[in-house]
Every structure is written in structure tokens, then in C-alpha cells.
Design a protein around this motif. Structure first.
Motif, PDB file in Angstrom:
ATOM      1  N   SER A 114       9.653  47.786  65.302  1.00  0.00           N
ATOM      2  CA  SER A 114       8.346  48.089  65.881  1.00  0.00           C
ATOM      3  C   SER A 114       7.652  46.794  66.279  1.00  0.00           C
ATOM      4  O   SER A 114       7.621  45.835  65.511  1.00  0.00           O
ATOM      5  CB  SER A 114       7.489  48.848  64.865  1.00  0.00           C
ATOM      6  N   GLY A 115       7.115  46.774  67.486  1.00  0.00           N
ATOM      7  CA  GLY A 115       6.392  45.602  67.968  1.00  0.00           C
ATOM      8  C   GLY A 115       5.341  46.021  68.969  1.00  0.00           C
ATOM      9  O   GLY A 115       4.967  47.194  69.043  1.00  0.00           O
ATOM     10  N   MET A 116       4.851  45.079  69.747  1.00  0.00           N
ATOM     11  CA  MET A 116       3.825  45.426  70.723  1.00  0.00           C
ATOM     12  C   MET A 116       3.884  44.513  71.933  1.00  0.00           C
ATOM     13  O   MET A 116       4.295  43.360  71.857  1.00  0.00           O
ATOM     14  CB  MET A 116       2.435  45.350  70.092  1.00  0.00           C
ATOM     15  N   TRP A 117       3.506  45.098  73.079  1.00  0.00           N
ATOM     16  CA  TRP A 117       3.191  44.314  74.254  1.00  0.00           C
ATOM     17  C   TRP A 117       1.776  43.781  74.038  1.00  0.00           C
ATOM     18  O   TRP A 117       0.873  44.548  73.718  1.00  0.00           O
ATOM     19  CB  TRP A 117       3.244  45.169  75.514  1.00  0.00           C
ATOM     20  N   ALA A 118       1.577  42.499  74.192  1.00  0.00           N
ATOM     21  CA  ALA A 118       0.272  41.920  73.877  1.00  0.00           C
ATOM     22  C   ALA A 118      -0.077  40.798  74.849  1.00  0.00           C
ATOM     23  O   ALA A 118       0.802  40.050  75.294  1.00  0.00           O
ATOM     24  CB  ALA A 118       0.266  41.377  72.448  1.00  0.00           C
ATOM     25  N   GLU A 119      -1.372  40.708  75.148  1.00  0.00           N
ATOM     26  CA  GLU A 119      -1.839  39.591  75.971  1.00  0.00           C
ATOM     27  C   GLU A 119      -1.796  38.306  75.144  1.00  0.00           C
ATOM     28  O   GLU A 119      -1.761  38.314  73.919  1.00  0.00           O
ATOM     29  CB  GLU A 119      -3.250  39.861  76.482  1.00  0.00           C
ATOM     30  N   ALA A 120      -1.848  37.175  75.859  1.00  0.00           N
ATOM     31  CA  ALA A 120      -1.536  35.880  75.259  1.00  0.00           C
ATOM     32  C   ALA A 120      -2.458  35.470  74.117  1.00  0.00           C
ATOM     33  O   ALA A 120      -2.062  34.689  73.249  1.00  0.00           O
ATOM     34  CB  ALA A 120      -1.563  34.802  76.345  1.00  0.00           C
ATOM     35  N   LEU A 174       5.637  29.488  61.781  1.00  0.00           N
ATOM     36  CA  LEU A 174       6.602  28.730  60.993  1.00  0.00           C
ATOM     37  C   LEU A 174       7.441  27.817  61.870  1.00  0.00           C
ATOM     38  O   LEU A 174       7.857  26.735  61.441  1.00  0.00           O
ATOM     39  CB  LEU A 174       7.515  29.689  60.221  1.00  0.00           C
ATOM     40  N   LYS A 175       7.679  28.260  63.103  1.00  0.00           N
ATOM     41  CA  LYS A 175       8.424  27.461  64.082  1.00  0.00           C
ATOM     42  C   LYS A 175       7.818  27.699  65.455  1.00  0.00           C
ATOM     43  O   LYS A 175       7.354  28.802  65.758  1.00  0.00           O
ATOM     44  CB  LYS A 175       9.906  27.841  64.095  1.00  0.00           C
ATOM     45  N   GLY A 176       7.844  26.671  66.295  1.00  0.00           N
ATOM     46  CA  GLY A 176       7.285  26.817  67.626  1.00  0.00           C
ATOM     47  C   GLY A 176       5.782  27.024  67.573  1.00  0.00           C
ATOM     48  O   GLY A 176       5.116  26.687  66.585  1.00  0.00           O
ATOM     49  N   ASN A 177       5.234  27.600  68.619  1.00  0.00           N
ATOM     50  CA  ASN A 177       3.791  27.878  68.666  1.00  0.00           C
ATOM     51  C   ASN A 177       3.556  29.062  69.586  1.00  0.00           C
ATOM     52  O   ASN A 177       4.448  29.488  70.328  1.00  0.00           O
ATOM     53  CB  ASN A 177       3.013  26.654  69.152  1.00  0.00           C
ATOM     54  N   TYR A 178       2.333  29.582  69.557  1.00  0.00           N
ATOM     55  CA  TYR A 178       2.044  30.740  70.401  1.00  0.00           C
ATOM     56  C   TYR A 178       1.303  30.355  71.677  1.00  0.00           C
ATOM     57  O   TYR A 178       0.904  31.224  72.437  1.00  0.00           O
ATOM     58  CB  TYR A 178       1.291  31.831  69.637  1.00  0.00           C
ATOM     59  N   THR A 179       1.132  29.073  71.927  1.00  0.00           N
ATOM     60  CA  THR A 179       0.479  28.682  73.185  1.00  0.00           C
ATOM     61  C   THR A 179       1.386  28.959  74.380  1.00  0.00           C
ATOM     62  O   THR A 179       0.914  29.241  75.474  1.00  0.00           O
ATOM     63  CB  THR A 179       0.097  27.197  73.153  1.00  0.00           C
ATOM     64  N   ASP A 180       2.716  28.904  74.149  1.00  0.00           N
ATOM     65  CA  ASP A 180       3.662  29.197  75.231  1.00  0.00           C
ATOM     66  C   ASP A 180       3.829  30.686  75.484  1.00  0.00           C
ATOM     67  O   ASP A 180       4.542  31.090  76.392  1.00  0.00           O
ATOM     68  CB  ASP A 180       5.040  28.586  74.906  1.00  0.00           C
ATOM     69  N   PHE A 186       2.405  40.970  77.626  1.00  0.00           N
ATOM     70  CA  PHE A 186       1.829  42.170  78.225  1.00  0.00           C
ATOM     71  C   PHE A 186       2.045  42.216  79.732  1.00  0.00           C
ATOM     72  O   PHE A 186       2.253  43.276  80.313  1.00  0.00           O
ATOM     73  CB  PHE A 186       0.331  42.243  77.911  1.00  0.00           C
ATOM     74  N   HIS A 187       2.005  41.079  80.383  1.00  0.00           N
ATOM     75  CA  HIS A 187       2.073  41.043  81.842  1.00  0.00           C
ATOM     76  C   HIS A 187       3.500  40.850  82.367  1.00  0.00           C
ATOM     77  O   HIS A 187       3.686  40.461  83.521  1.00  0.00           O
ATOM     78  CB  HIS A 187       1.142  39.958  82.372  1.00  0.00           C
ATOM     79  N   ASN A 188       4.479  41.131  81.516  1.00  0.00           N
ATOM     80  CA  ASN A 188       5.858  41.153  81.983  1.00  0.00           C
ATOM     81  C   ASN A 188       6.061  42.337  82.928  1.00  0.00           C
ATOM     82  O   ASN A 188       5.485  43.415  82.722  1.00  0.00           O
ATOM     83  CB  ASN A 188       6.808  41.261  80.783  1.00  0.00           C
ATOM     84  N   LYS A 189       6.876  42.159  83.952  1.00  0.00           N
ATOM     85  CA  LYS A 189       7.068  43.194  84.973  1.00  0.00           C
ATOM     86  C   LYS A 189       7.638  44.490  84.411  1.00  0.00           C
ATOM     87  O   LYS A 189       7.481  45.567  85.001  1.00  0.00           O
ATOM     88  CB  LYS A 189       7.980  42.673  86.073  1.00  0.00           C
ATOM     89  N   ASN A 190       8.294  44.425  83.241  1.00  0.00           N
ATOM     90  CA  ASN A 190       8.895  45.634  82.671  1.00  0.00           C
ATOM     91  C   ASN A 190       7.967  46.385  81.725  1.00  0.00           C
ATOM     92  O   ASN A 190       8.365  47.374  81.126  1.00  0.00           O
ATOM     93  CB  ASN A 190      10.194  45.271  81.941  1.00  0.00           C
ATOM     94  N   ASN A 191       6.753  45.880  81.554  1.00  0.00           N
ATOM     95  CA  ASN A 191       5.760  46.629  80.796  1.00  0.00           C
ATOM     96  C   ASN A 191       4.933  47.450  81.774  1.00  0.00           C
ATOM     97  O   ASN A 191       4.141  46.897  82.554  1.00  0.00           O
ATOM     98  CB  ASN A 191       4.857  45.684  79.991  1.00  0.00           C
ATOM     99  N   TRP A 192       5.074  48.772  81.731  1.00  0.00           N
ATOM    100  CA  TRP A 192       4.387  49.631  82.691  1.00  0.00           C
ATOM    101  C   TRP A 192       2.882  49.455  82.625  1.00  0.00           C
ATOM    102  O   TRP A 192       2.203  49.458  83.644  1.00  0.00           O
ATOM    103  CB  TRP A 192       4.755  51.094  82.418  1.00  0.00           C
ATOM    104  N   TRP A 193       2.351  49.259  81.409  1.00  0.00           N
ATOM    105  CA  TRP A 193       0.905  49.114  81.274  1.00  0.00           C
ATOM    106  C   TRP A 193       0.388  47.860  81.975  1.00  0.00           C
ATOM    107  O   TRP A 193      -0.768  47.797  82.391  1.00  0.00           O
ATOM    108  CB  TRP A 193       0.499  49.087  79.797  1.00  0.00           C
TER     109      TRP A 193
END
Length: 786
Positions: A115-121, A132-138, A198-205
Motif C-alpha cells: 500500500s502506498g500513495m501518489w503524492a505531491e512533492a 535514512l538514505k537519500g532525501n525527498y527534495t528530489d 503525483f504528477h507522473n503521466k501514469n497517475n490518472w488523478w
């Protein structure tokens, strides 16, 4: 002095082993219940506090008035996020759209359904995820996503997942840019194992950023430091009205601090929720602990004559009353600390089962110094409360009367003990009655006619592009396995309605009347698969090509629309005419405690998300699944065969009430156990105190039955008084509890009769051992000194 107190207390504890056992057992069970409930309440009150911005995080809630009903819900329109971000930047630091769902993650041959979610940045920043690794700015890159530590381990083992590619739903390749710490169980986002852009082309919303009439997403916000939730809510209240005019709609920002405990709304205002359960179990915990303290008080004061000479001698040689009070309090505190050791053992053994029943992941925080401070403080407090009355009572004896042998406790000395016994059984009987009513309500809703047959129904989510477009051939292959009776597709399972729409028009419709209907897209064979019951007209059929534009209404929809003889009537929706071909009995697809939702079933093969199939009743489920799985592998190779039984999905709707009932049952049993321990000890004392009276009566011809009745009557009277107090109290509280359900059972007389009879039988069984033992004793032995 303290050393002397402890030494004397220890001697009394060792000397009176039965008395010690009863007191320690009662106190330890009471303390264990109170501590378990305390841990549960702490878990509830700390819900979502994992997020460091807890006090400034909010969620957009929508309130609509339709069909003369006002409802507040989480689903809102996608353009609202951008409008809040641009027009109210002074109030909102961040806003983010989100849409939940299950997805297939694949790395090579490894496939994982989570379970997950499409989410804006900005959502990771709103939730202050611990990276823990990387960052969420990307994460702002539409081709990237972030995953939890458990998902990273499942997909990549010990390898570094950063910049590795993952295929989502067998169609979208995304790059891992961050790994965050798994969220704890007591957060609203516990099941969020990854976040997709969220703004990926495969997310209908993501394609619906201009759709002001389509409610389906959620919006989370992080308020600025100076923003006030109520003032901002008032400011944005009517923001959607220029765009969305079908229903009366208002908007508000609902703070995270209220999500879990205050999620019930009435007329757009938060009016409670799980906080009522917190109060309920908190009160139960206090009362169960009080029962244990009452036992200690009763047994200690009952032994007053045995300790009277001790008090007299100590007073005669100069002991002050305060010293005697400290002595007796020291004893009770020692009892409490002995009980603490047993309590911790009970909790360690029962906590896994308690977590399972309560749906929690609570652990004893042994490494936390505050836990030990609170545990020791709680134990000392319990000991002082339990010992306060005996300490003041025993220390008040007159030493002259005691030492002259003329001291008697008096005819009213036992009155406080009797009052405490009444309190004990009043609480226990209320818990018994409440438990019976909760389970009756659950059973009443479970036995409600649901309008279709759940037995043998299986639902499979259509989660990859490969599975679409094969309806006819897949249905044929499944039926040919011999394991499947029929199969259909729809846009929700039989236990949910995911889409509600207004805008339907028909001939004779009242001006301005625009009701909202649950809207479910189905294929031809849906009715036959689920086994719904047609009350007027007919089902969808391939024999009628025009059925592709047909509608089937449930009886609630007919009633809501006011259409008489609806079969053959035309309803227009989105500019298209649809002919009503049939009416079916109401299906319970939402809450089994509420009235059925007015629902329209439409032939919309392109608007489906779930496959529902019925297994043949003549075949075992295990054998059927072995034949069904290869067919799904053939048409959906990119996904594991992940299915759910509709029976389980429906049973989940009762989980909260079932949990309340199970916990209430346990607490009621423990309350009765504690009360019976007290009765057992008091019966022993009364039998010992009246042993000479019993001997005289027996010499004069009294039978064992007469003596048993003599010793039992007092306790039966006390329990009867408890019944007269408990029954009105339980009736009042449980009647109010039932009022929150539209579909509810009634409170019948036999519940109170059965509870009362049960309490009386338990009382008699508890006191009968000592009563019969005393009645059968040799009177010569007991009267030898007379």
C-alpha cells in the motif's frame, strides 16, 4: 522507624498466607488491567505525534449537504491544492495532494504488493519523514519516488537502493531517490510504504488538475507558524463555490491533533469519535483497580478484631495514631509492590494477546526511566488508596476497651464493607450487561439481510494494464476451470461504494431537486455473480444490446427519486439518456449499521477496477484457488495473484465494535474474578466469626441447608441491591450508545434477568465453599471452650 514498619508488615504478610494471596492476586489483576488500559490510552493519545510538525499539520475536509443530509468527508477536488498554495501562501507553508492505493513493485523477478500513495512533492516535508538514505527534495521529479526501509529491504536486501529503478504496476519505471524510516503503528500513515510522484503521466488523478467537479483525492497541509486553524478555515470556507455549484459545499482545515480521536462530524463540526472509547476504557480501568482496592479494604477491616489487641498494646505503650496509620499504610504499600511484580509478569504474558485484540503494537518500555517512575508512583498510590480506610479505621480503636476484652466492632461496623461489596458488584454487573448488548448489536447487524450472497465470492483488484481488455476470454477460461460459477467486473467491491454522483434528471423531477446516488459501473454478469435479487424488471442481459445504455436501481434509489413504476423510465446523466431496466433489493455495501445507500448500477465496462468471481459451492476453496491462479497469471503476469474474500471484507466492517466487545468481555470477567476473590475472603471471615453460633444452631437441630442459607443470605442481599443500582445505570448508558446506529437492536428484559441470575449464581458458588464447610464442622470441637 521505617525499618520497623517494614519488618512488622513483612511478618504479617508471611503469617497470613491466604489473606496475602487473595490481596496480592486481587491487586495484581486490578493493576494489570489498569496498566494495560493505561498503555492503550497512551498509545491513543500519542497517535500521529511521531510527526514533528504534529501541531501544524492539517487536512482539508469537505462538507456537503445533499438529499437533506449533511456529510463531512476527506475526498476533495484536485485544483484546490494549487489554489490554496497560491492564494493563501501566508497561511499554508505547504499543500500536497495524495491518493491512496495498493500497487505492485517489481525489481527483476521480485514482485511486491504494498500500500502506498501518489503524492505531491511537499508531502514528505509536511509529514517530516525521517530519511535514512537519500532525501525527498528530489521527489519533485515525476520519474522518482521514495520508499520505506522495509520495502527497500524486501526489494534490494542489503544493497543501497538509491538511484535504482523499480517498475510500478508493470507499466511505470521510477527511480528510488530516498529511503525513509518505517512509520509506527500509531500514525495515520502507517500503511504508507512508499510515495509515488503525483504528477507522473501514469497517475490518472494527475490529469485532473482542472476538474472542480470530481472529488477523489485528499489534501494535506502544513500551516505557517502564525496561522490559526479556525481562522484559516473561516477564510477558505467557500473557496470551491464559484467552481462547484451542484451541492452546498464548504471547506475547512482539520488539524492532525484531532484526526484520530475526534473524527466524527455533525453539521460540519467535530463532535467526537474514538475519544469516547478512550474515556470508556479509562473509566473501566479506574473501576477495575477500585474493585481490587475495595477487596483490600474489606479484608483488612474484616480482620479488625484480630488486630485490635495489637493496636491496644501499641497505643498503651505510647504509639501515636499517626505512627499506627503509617504502619498500616506501609503494609498496604508492601502488598502493592508485591502485586507490581506479579502485575509485570501478567502483562508480559498477556500483552501479545492484548495487542492482537486491540489492533495495537504496544510494548513495555522497560528502558524508559519515565515508565519506571510512573509505574512506581502508580503502585505507591494504589497501596495508599487501598490501605487508607483500614489504616484510619484500625488506628481509631480505644485501647482501654480492647485490653479489657470488652471491645466489639459493633453492629454497624460491617456497613462500610457491605457498601463496598455493593459497589464492586454494581460495576461488574454493568460490565456484564454492556458486554451482552454490544455483542447483540454486532450479531443483529451481522444477521441483517444484505441483498446478495457473500459465500464463495472473491475480489481481485485490477492493478496492472495487462489485465484490462480480456473480460470475455478471461471469464470463459475461469468458468472452464470448473471452479468458477461466474465472473464480473465493477468499479468497487460488493462491500464499498467508491463513487457518488449527482446530476441525474428525469421526467417529473421536482425543480431544484438534485439527489446524490452511489454510482457503480458493472459488466453484464455482475448481478448473476453476486446473486442480487431483482424485485422489478430484469437483470442486464447480452440478449438485449441496448442494455449497454441501461440502468438498474436499488430500492433506496427508487424511494429517493420518487419515481413510480421506474422500469422503462429514462434518466439522463452527463447529457446521455439511460433506460431503467430493473430494480434490485438493497445491497448493504457500506456500513451494516446504517441505512442502504441509494445506488445506480450502470453498464460501464471501461470504468472498472475490480474482478469479482464466485467459486462453485461443490468445490473446496483451496482446490478452486489452485485452478484460478494460473488463469490470472496468464492474463496478469506482472502481478502476484492477490485476492480477498468478500466475507472477510464484510466482516472487517464490524472490527471496531467486535474489538470493544472483546475487550469489554475480558474486563467484565476480570471484574467478576476480583469481586469473587473479595467475597471468598469475606465469606471465610464471616464463617470463622460465627463458628460458635453455627455450633449452637447445629446442636439445636439446624440442618446443613439451613446453615448454608443463613451464611449466604447476607451476600445474596448485597448482590440484589447491586442489581437495582446496576440495571438502570446500564440501561441508560447502553441506550445512548445504541442511538448512534441507525440499524440497531433493542434492549430486552432477558439481558438484565440473565445478568442478575448469573451474578447471583456466581455469588452463591463463591460463598458456598466456606458456608458448607462451616455448616458441616463438628459442633463439639467448636463449642469445647464454652
Amino acid at each position: 522507624m521505617l525499618k520497623n514498619y517494614i519488618k512488622i508488615a513483612f511478618r504479617n504478610i508471611v503469617k497470613n498466607k491466604v489473606h496475602t494471596f487473595i490481596n496480592v492476586a486481587g491487586l495484581s489483576v486490578g493493576m494489570a488491567v489498569a496498566m494495560l488500559i493505561g498503555l492503550w490510552i497512551w498509545d491513543e493519545l500519542s497517535f500521529d505525534k511521531y510527526h514533528s510538525s504534529y501541531n501544524r499539520v492539517g487536512q482539508i475536509m469537505v462538507t456537503q449537504t445533499a438529499n437533506s443530509e449533511t456529510q463531512t468527508f476527506e475526498s476533495t477536488v484536485t485544483p484546490l491544492s494549487g489554489e490554496l498554495r497560491t492564494k493563501y501562501a501566508g497561511d499554508f507553508k505547504y499543500t500536497a495532494l495524495a491518493w491512496w492505493g495498493a500497487h505492485i513493485l517489481a525489481v527483476g523477478d521480485k514482485k511486491l504488493s504494498q500500500s502506498g500513495m501518489w503524492a505531491e512533492a511537499d508531502l514528505p516535508a509536511i509529514l517530516s519523514l525521517k530519511m535514512l538514505k537519500g532525501n525527498y527534495t528530489d521527489f519533485s521529479d515525476p520519474s522518482s519516488f521514495i520508499i520505506s526501509q522495509s520495502v527497500a529491504t524486501s526489494l534490494f536486501g542489503t544493497a543501497n537502493p538509491i538511484n535504482k529503478m523499480v517498475k510500478v504496476d508493470n507499466k511505470t519505471n521510477l527511480k528510488v531517490v530516498g529511503v525513509y524510516e518505517d512509520l509506527p503503528h500509531n500514525t495515520s500513515f502507517y500503511e504508507t510504504k512508499f510515495m509515488l510522484p503525483f504528477h507522473n503521466k501514469n497517475n490518472w488523478w494527475g490529469t485532473q488538475m482542472g476538474a472542480w467537479d470530481n472529488h477523489g483525492c485528499r489534501i494535506y497541509t502544513l500551516m505557517t507558524d502564525k496561522a490559526d486553524f479556525d481562522k484559516v478555515s473561516a477564510k477558505i470556507k467557500n473557496i470551491t463555490k464559484p467552481h462547484f455549484k451542484i451541492n452546498d459545499e464548504t471547506i475547512q482545515v482539520f488539524p492532525m491533533s484531532k484526526w484520530h480521536l475526534y473524527s466524527d462530524f455533525k453539521n460540519s463540526k467535530s463532535v467526537g469519535g474514538r475519544i469516547e472509547m478512550v474515556w470508556l476504557f479509562g473509566i473501566i480501568g479506574v473501576f477495575v483497580l477500585l474493585l481490587a482496592c475495595i477487596n483490600f479494604m474489606n479484608l483488612s477491616t474484616a480482620r479488625s478484631e484480630k488486630r485490635a489487641k495489637e493496636v491496644g498494646i501499641r497505643k498503651a505503650i505510647g504509639s501515636m495514631r499517626s505512627q499506627l496509620i503509617n504502619q498500616f499504610l506501609s503494609e498496604s504499600v508492601m502488598f502493592a509492590f508485591l502485586a507490581l511484580v506479579v502485575t509485570l509478569g501478567i502483562i508480559l504474558i498477556t500483552l501479545p494477546y492484548f495487542n492482537q485484540i486491540a489492533d495495537k503494537e504496544i510494548a513495555l518500555p522497560f528502558a524508559n526511566i519515565w515508565f519506571w517512575i510512573m509505574a512506581l508512583g502508580f503502585t505507591a498510590f494504589t497501596g495508599i488508596v487501598a490501605g487508607s480506610y483500614p489504616a484510619f479505621y484500625l488506628s481509631s480503636f480505644n485501647p482501654v476497651k480492647v485490653l479489657k476484652g470488652t471491645f466489639r466492632v459493633g453492629r454497624f461496623a460491617s456497613m462500610p464493607r457491605k457498601v463496598l461489596v455493593v459497589v464492586q458488584f454494581t460495576v461488574s454487573i454493568v460490565l456484564i450487561i454492556g458486554t451482552i448488548i454490544v455483542f447483540r448489536q454486532i450479531q443483529y447487524a451481522k444477521s441483517r439481510p444484505i441483498g446478495y450472497s457473500r459465500a464463495g465470492l472473491i475480489s481481485v483488484e485490477m492493478n496492472t494494464p495487462e489485465i484490462y481488455g480480456h473480460y470475455e476470454v478471461m471469464r470463459r477460461d475461469l468458468i472452464q476451470t470448473g471452479a468458477v460459477e461466474d465472473m464480473a467486473e465493477s468499479n468497487s467491491t460488493t462491500t464499498q461504494i467508491w463513487s457518488n454522483n449527482s446530476g441525474f434528471t428525469w421526467e417529473g423531477q421536482a425543480p431544484g431537486y438534485d439527489p446524490t446516488f452511489g454510482t457503480i459501473g458493472v459488466t453484464y454478469d455482475f448481478g448473476h455473480t453476486v446473486g442480487w435479487k431483482v424485485s422489478q424488471g430484469r437483470d442486464f442481459s447480452r440478449s438485449f444490446p441496448t442494455d449497454t445504455g441501461g440502468l438498474i436501481l436499488n430500492e433506496s434509489a427508487v424511494k429517493l427519486s420518487g419515481i413510480r413504476n421506474p422500469v422503462g423510465k429514462v434518466l439522463r446523466w452527463q447529457g446521455q439518456p439511460h433506460v431503467v431496466i430493473g430494480v434490485v433489493k438493497d445491497m448493504v455495501m457500506e456500513s451494516p449499521y446504517n441505512k442502504p445507500v441509494a445506488t445506480v448500477f450502470m453498464m460501464l465496462p471501461g470504468w472498472v477496477n475490480f474482478i469479482t468471481l464466485r467459486v462453485k459451492p461443490t468445490m473446496s476453496m483451496q482446490e478452486a484457488l489452485k485452478k484460478i491462479e494460473p488463469v490470472f497469471k496468464k492474463y496478469n503476469p506482472g502481478s502476484p495473484f492477490d485476492f480477498k474474500f468478500n466475507d472477510d471484507l464484510y466482516a472487517h466492517k464490524f472490527s471496531d465494535e467486535q474489538r470493544i466487545g472483546n475487550l469489554a468481555t475480558i474486563f467484565a470477567v476480570l471484574a467478576i474474578f476480583i469481586s469473587c476473590l473479595g467475597l471468598f475472603g469475606l465469606a471465610s471471615f464471616v464463617a470463622e466469626q460465627r463458628i460458635k453460633e453455627i455450633g449452637v444452631r447445629k446442636v439445636l437441630g439446624a440442618s446443613v441447608a439451613n446453615l448454608w442459607r443463613l451464611l449466604s443470605t447476607e451476600f445474596v442481599v448485597l448482590v440484589t441491591i447491586s442489581l437495582f443500582i446496576a440495571i438502570p445505570a446500564a440501561y441508560y448508558y447502553m441506550s445512548n450508545w445504541l442511538l448512534k446506529y441507525e440499524y440497531r437492536s433493542t434492549i430486552t428484559w432477558w439481558i438484565f434477568a440473565a445478568s442478575g441470575l448469573g451474578a447471583l449464581v456466581i455469588t452463591l458458588l463463591t460463598v458456598s465453599y466456606h458456608a458448607i464447610k462451616a455448616a458441616m464442622a463438628n459442633p463439639v470441637k467448636n463449642l469445647r471452650s464454652e
